[in-house]
Write a protein that holds these residues in place. Structure first.
Motif, PDB file in Angstrom:
ATOM      1  N   PHE A 388       0.838  -1.194   0.000  1.00 40.36           N
ATOM      2  CA  PHE A 388       0.000   0.000   0.000  1.00 40.36           C
ATOM      3  C   PHE A 388       0.876   1.248   0.000  1.00 40.36           C
ATOM      4  O   PHE A 388       1.931   1.283   0.640  1.00 40.36           O
ATOM      5  CB  PHE A 388      -0.920   0.019   1.219  1.00 40.36           C
ATOM      6  CG  PHE A 388      -2.034  -0.984   1.154  1.00 40.36           C
ATOM      7  CD1 PHE A 388      -3.265  -0.641   0.617  1.00 40.36           C
ATOM      8  CD2 PHE A 388      -1.850  -2.277   1.629  1.00 40.36           C
ATOM      9  CE1 PHE A 388      -4.297  -1.566   0.565  1.00 40.36           C
ATOM     10  CE2 PHE A 388      -2.869  -3.199   1.581  1.00 40.36           C
ATOM     11  CZ  PHE A 388      -4.094  -2.855   1.048  1.00 40.36           C
ATOM     12  N   ARG A 423      -7.314  -7.103  -5.742  1.00 44.30           N
ATOM     13  CA  ARG A 423      -8.690  -7.094  -5.290  1.00 44.30           C
ATOM     14  C   ARG A 423      -8.699  -6.664  -3.822  1.00 44.30           C
ATOM     15  O   ARG A 423      -7.890  -7.119  -3.022  1.00 44.30           O
ATOM     16  CB  ARG A 423      -9.333  -8.482  -5.427  1.00 44.30           C
ATOM     17  CG  ARG A 423      -9.516  -8.906  -6.883  1.00 44.30           C
ATOM     18  CD  ARG A 423     -10.511  -7.997  -7.588  1.00 44.30           C
ATOM     19  NE  ARG A 423     -10.695  -8.349  -8.987  1.00 44.30           N
ATOM     20  CZ  ARG A 423     -10.063  -7.772  -9.981  1.00 44.30           C
ATOM     21  NH1 ARG A 423      -9.169  -6.812  -9.708  1.00 44.30           N
ATOM     22  NH2 ARG A 423     -10.291  -8.123 -11.221  1.00 44.30           N
ATOM     23  N   TYR A 424      -9.607  -5.760  -3.503  1.00 42.38           N
ATOM     24  CA  TYR A 424      -9.651  -5.156  -2.173  1.00 42.38           C
ATOM     25  C   TYR A 424     -10.812  -5.722  -1.368  1.00 42.38           C
ATOM     26  O   TYR A 424     -11.861  -6.095  -1.919  1.00 42.38           O
ATOM     27  CB  TYR A 424      -9.806  -3.628  -2.275  1.00 42.38           C
ATOM     28  CG  TYR A 424      -8.671  -2.950  -3.004  1.00 42.38           C
ATOM     29  CD1 TYR A 424      -7.537  -2.529  -2.316  1.00 42.38           C
ATOM     30  CD2 TYR A 424      -8.741  -2.713  -4.374  1.00 42.38           C
ATOM     31  CE1 TYR A 424      -6.498  -1.895  -2.983  1.00 42.38           C
ATOM     32  CE2 TYR A 424      -7.706  -2.088  -5.052  1.00 42.38           C
ATOM     33  CZ  TYR A 424      -6.579  -1.681  -4.349  1.00 42.38           C
ATOM     34  OH  TYR A 424      -5.568  -1.052  -5.002  1.00 42.38           O
ATOM     35  N   SER A 425     -10.650  -5.751  -0.064  1.00 45.37           N
ATOM     36  CA  SER A 425     -11.711  -6.150   0.863  1.00 45.37           C
ATOM     37  C   SER A 425     -11.382  -5.579   2.231  1.00 45.37           C
ATOM     38  O   SER A 425     -10.291  -5.041   2.452  1.00 45.37           O
ATOM     39  CB  SER A 425     -11.855  -7.677   0.926  1.00 45.37           C
ATOM     40  OG  SER A 425     -10.658  -8.261   1.422  1.00 45.37           O
ATOM     41  N   GLY A 443     -10.765   0.098  -5.037  1.00 49.34           N
ATOM     42  CA  GLY A 443     -10.256   0.424  -3.720  1.00 49.34           C
ATOM     43  C   GLY A 443     -10.926   1.633  -3.104  1.00 49.34           C
ATOM     44  O   GLY A 443     -10.389   2.190  -2.133  1.00 49.34           O
ATOM     45  N   VAL A 463      -7.852  -2.708   5.718  1.00 47.03           N
ATOM     46  CA  VAL A 463      -8.195  -2.993   4.325  1.00 47.03           C
ATOM     47  C   VAL A 463      -7.176  -3.994   3.793  1.00 47.03           C
ATOM     48  O   VAL A 463      -5.958  -3.824   3.967  1.00 47.03           O
ATOM     49  CB  VAL A 463      -8.195  -1.705   3.482  1.00 47.03           C
ATOM     50  CG1 VAL A 463      -8.477  -2.035   2.014  1.00 47.03           C
ATOM     51  CG2 VAL A 463      -9.248  -0.738   4.008  1.00 47.03           C
ATOM     52  N   ALA A 465      -5.553  -6.253   0.584  1.00 49.00           N
ATOM     53  CA  ALA A 465      -5.335  -6.272  -0.865  1.00 49.00           C
ATOM     54  C   ALA A 465      -4.806  -7.647  -1.238  1.00 49.00           C
ATOM     55  O   ALA A 465      -3.803  -8.109  -0.690  1.00 49.00           O
ATOM     56  CB  ALA A 465      -4.358  -5.186  -1.287  1.00 49.00           C
ATOM     57  N   SER A 476      -2.008  -5.737   3.794  1.00 51.82           N
ATOM     58  CA  SER A 476      -2.988  -5.041   4.630  1.00 51.82           C
ATOM     59  C   SER A 476      -2.488  -3.648   4.953  1.00 51.82           C
ATOM     60  O   SER A 476      -1.280  -3.382   4.943  1.00 51.82           O
ATOM     61  CB  SER A 476      -3.250  -5.820   5.922  1.00 51.82           C
ATOM     62  OG  SER A 476      -2.073  -5.904   6.692  1.00 51.82           O
TER      63      SER A 476
END
Length: 798
Positions: A388, A423-425, A443, A463, A465, A476
């Motif tokens: 990130f 992919r983000y979550s 994102g 968050v 990734a 993260s």
């Protein structure tokens, strides 16, 4: 007269070549009957005895007998002879012997006086014996001579070889020592008599150990005899030293000992690397302080002289790598000092130096005592998780933000060369309330539920990734969300206020002080404004004074209150804050009129009406409780009867499932009801996958919304906002069916001329919408008209 002698005996003294005679003369002052052998009369014996006891000095002195040690013959060894002048050879004199060894080592012939040694004599065990001799009259047993003492000395022969009592010896000398350096001194001991001949004079010589060592013949001191003896060439030497008596002459006895000499180490060998080039590799994911490899410089010395100190002296990785010395194995351990990146730099070159920290000045000419080698380190690529940028996020968002609003764009990228898609979550353990949602592809961090600073002012979410092609690589980042305050809470009374006014109260009398609280927290601080509500501003009974310190006084405006006229007043008070926009609320102060005494103490406020009479009997109480119980039973019967009238919904197996008609008692909304269940969705395989998922307490997974969205498709922000808002409404719906369902919303997006036709937006609110038209719909809507229509005035007085 006593005489003693040692007669020549060819048998006993064979090999000696000389006969020794020792004569001792004794001057007797007593009368001797020469030539007469008559015994003395009793008187003469007494007189002789007295004279013998009175005599203290003789004209001769007993000397010593000498006898050689280690006699090996079979016959007793003749030592000497005792003889008295009074002995006429007729056997009338008896000789006796006493003292050390008498009868055991030495015997005497009581007739002739001959002394013999009957045991082997060893001077090293005992060098002399002291004995006593006496001549007695054989017939009477009376002494013919006074007892006399003499000494027999054992004469030494060379029968003991020199011995090294402390051997074998162990010694050490530094290598490269100069010639003549003392190593150790050895000592041999000879048990023979040092005062008699050369039997005990020892001479030292070296039998083994030349030309490396020498020994002093007189002192036995061993010295180095060869220069530049190198421990690394030969470390241990066995030296044999001989000690010979008789001054080393021929025929002397000799003894030997072993001296084990070792060369101790000195720092005379510089260190050397066996390899001038090392090739190493390390993963770019190696943590700090992890080991890359080892280098070692060989040193032929040992101990402290072989200690090494490794250091990095040159190269392009001085700030990336470090080297430490292992004190046990004297190796250099190269470790990671900073994080590595294959994408940034793929290889490094280091120059490593190994040096001896302990040097000896006299061997510096053998140096230099240091060496260098080159180390090539290759960085290997690994599949790294997304990174990130930045590494932490801080977001400030007002609490009145709308659902679906993007508050931050979270960005991560794959640091590998392949640059996989991300992919983000959201880690749901960090957001259990599900207040936020992140777009799986872009994102974008959005709100999924209303935020309330007064409930939760800070949110710390994580968050995640994930690489699309390798789901195990997950990065993260921490996102801190600070909810900013907005003025969304009106001030209200700090507590329930109830005041009392006496009937004899005067105008302007203070009856109550009120204060307010506000859940908001404005930056400029809280300030409240108090006033009477507009409908009570001109009341004739009470007035209000704002103290400008967040408190207000309630004062009487008149006097002459009467309980029988009105015993309770309800005074509405308007409280406003200083926020933007200004919010206000109305609080009601209940004022009771009470009868008081002359000092103003309350006596009665008509509270008896709310208390059961004291005279109420026990039977009346039982009757009241029985009535309540009967009413509860009736209510339960009515509820059970209504439940039994409901028919269960059973599907006829013979009917077509597409043409089922579901009957229920609730009255729907007619054509405006667009929330009916669409059974056609059951035949859609793609949507059926969503339906068969397990329940999660009626909280749908946000991730499932984008699971079947193509990668290139990005949902419009308006649609995102709409779906999230509807999702929140479904989560908050307490009457949601206890199973998973699919609902279709006819959302037309923003800007539609017809606006939304869905009934989902008909949410009940506290708005000013009028429902008076329900009264025109007939008797079927009469109940709704009563519930939502205009309400009657409460008729409260102030």
């Amino acid at each position: 007269m006593w005489t003693s002698g040692r007669m020549s005996n060819a048998k006993n003294l064979f090999g000696l070549g000389v006969s020794l005679y020792f004569w001792g003369l004794m001057d007797l002052t007593t009368t001797v009957l020469s030539g007469s052998t008559r015994p003395l009369t009793e008187g003469q014996e007494d007189n002789l005895s007295d004279k013998l006891h009175q005599r203290m000095k003789r004209s001769w002195v007993w000397n010593q007998f000498f006898v050689l040690e280690e006699y090996t013959g079979t016959d007793p060894l003749y030592v000497g002879k005792l003889h008295s002048d009074m002995d006429r050879g007729d056997g009338s004199i008896k000789y006796i012997l006493s003292g050390e060894g008498a009868g055991i080592v030495f015997t005497i012939d009581d007739t002739t006086g001959d002394i013999h040694a009957i045991q082997r004599l060893d001077r090293e065990e005992r060098s002399q014996y002291t004995l006593r001799a006496q001549a007695l009259d054989r017939r009477t047993g009376r002494p013919m001579e006074p007892e006399s003492e003499f000494i027999i000395k054992i004469q030494d022969i060379n029968d003991n070889e020199p011995k090294f009592l402390d051997g074998p010896y162990v010694a050490s000398v530094p290598e490269m020592s100069p010639v003549g350096t003392s190593v150790i001194q050895v000592t041999a001991t000879d048990a023979d008599d040092p005062t008699y001949g050369n039997s005990a004079r020892v001479v030292y010589s070296i039998l083994q150990g030349q030309p490396y060592f020498s020994v002093d013949s007189r002192t036995g001191l061993i010295r180095t005899a060869l220069m530049n003896m190198d421990r690394e060439a030969k470390e241990y030497y066995e030296v044999i030293i001989q000690a010979k008596d008789m001054g080393g002459q021929l025929g002397g006895l000799a003894g030997t000992t072993t001296v084990n000499i070792s060369l101790s180490d000195v720092n005379d060998n510089p260190p050397r690397f066996p390899q001038k080039h090392y090739q190493m590799s390390v993963l770019e994911s190696a943590p700090i302080s992890s080991t890359v490899g080892r280098v070692v410089a060989k040193d032929l010395d040992e101990g402290i002289n072989a200690e090494m100190k490794y250091s990095l002296v040159d190269g392009d990785g001085l700030d990336v790598f470090d080297i430490n010395t292992d004190p046990n194995y004297q190796v250099g351990i190269i470790t990671v000092r900073k994080p590595l990146s294959f994408e940034s730099k793929k290889s490094y070159t280091l120059k490593v130096e190994g040096a001896n920290p302990h040097l000896e000045m006299r061997f510096l000419n053998l140096g230099p005592f240091r060496d260098t080698t080159t180390v090539h380190i290759s960085v290997e690529d690994v599949d790294e998780p997304p990174v990130f940028e930045p590494s932490i996020y801080f977001v400030e968002v007002p609490e009145n933000v709308e659902i679906g609003t993007t508050i931050q764009i979270i960005s991560a990228k794959d640091p590998d060369v392949t640059n996989n898609s991300i992919r983000y979550s959201i880690d749901r353990s960090s957001d259990p309330g599900r207040f936020f949602y992140v777009d799986i592809t872009s994102g974008a961090l959005m709100t999924a539920r209303p935020l309330d600073r007064e409930d939760i002012s800070w949110h710390n979410i994580t968050v995640l990734a994930m690489e699309l092609n390798n789901p195990s690589q997950v990065g993260s980042v921490s996102v801190t969300v600070k909810v900013l305050d907005v003025n969304d809470n009106a001030p209200e009374f700090a507590r329930f206020y109830e005041a009392f006014v006496c009937e004899n109260a005067k105008a302007g009398q203070l009856i109550q002080t009120v204060s307010a609280i506000d859940r908001d927290d404005p930056q400029e601080g809280q300030h409240f404004y108090y006033s009477l509500a507009p409908e009570a501003a001109n009341n004739p009974n009470f007035t209000l004074r704002d103290n400008q310190d967040n408190t207000a006084w309630i004062l009487t405006r008149r006097s002459g209150f009467r309980q029988n006229e009105q015993n309770t007043f309800y005074l509405p008070i308007l409280i406003s804050d200083n926020g933007r926009p200004v919010l206000s609320s109305t609080g009601t102060l209940t004022v009771h009129v009470c009868s008081c005494d002359e000092e103003g103490a309350v006596m009665s406020c008509n509270a008896e009406a709310y208390v059961l009479p004291v005279s109420l009997s026990r039977g009346a109480l039982i009757a009241i409780l029985a009535c309540i119980f009967v009413l509860l039973v009736l209510v339960l019967l009515i509820l059970s009867m209504r439940r039994q009238r409901k028919q269960p919904y059973i599907i006829d197996e013979e009917e077509n499932i597409h043409e089922n008609i579901v009957r229920y008692d609730d009255e729907g909304g007619g054509e405006e009801d667009t929330e009916a269940f669409d059974i056609a969705a059951m035949w859609n395989p793609r949507e059926a996958q969503l339906v068969v998922k397990n329940r999660q307490d009626m909280l749908p997974e946000i991730e499932s919304l984008s699971r079947y969205v193509p990668q290139a498709c990005v949902m419009d922000n308006n649609v995102h906002n709409y779906v999230l808002a509807k999702l929140y409404e479904a989560d908050m719906d307490l009457w949601a069916p206890p199973f998973d369902s699919l609902q279709t919303y006819m959302f037309e997006g923003n800007g539609s001329v017809a606006e939304s036709l869905s009934s989902l937006q008909s949410v009940t609110t506290d708005s000013d919408q009028s429902y008076d038209y329900l009264t025109d719909w007939g008797p079927r809507f009469k109940k709704l008209a009563e519930m939502y229509g205009a309400t009657d005035s409460s008729g409260v007085l102030w």
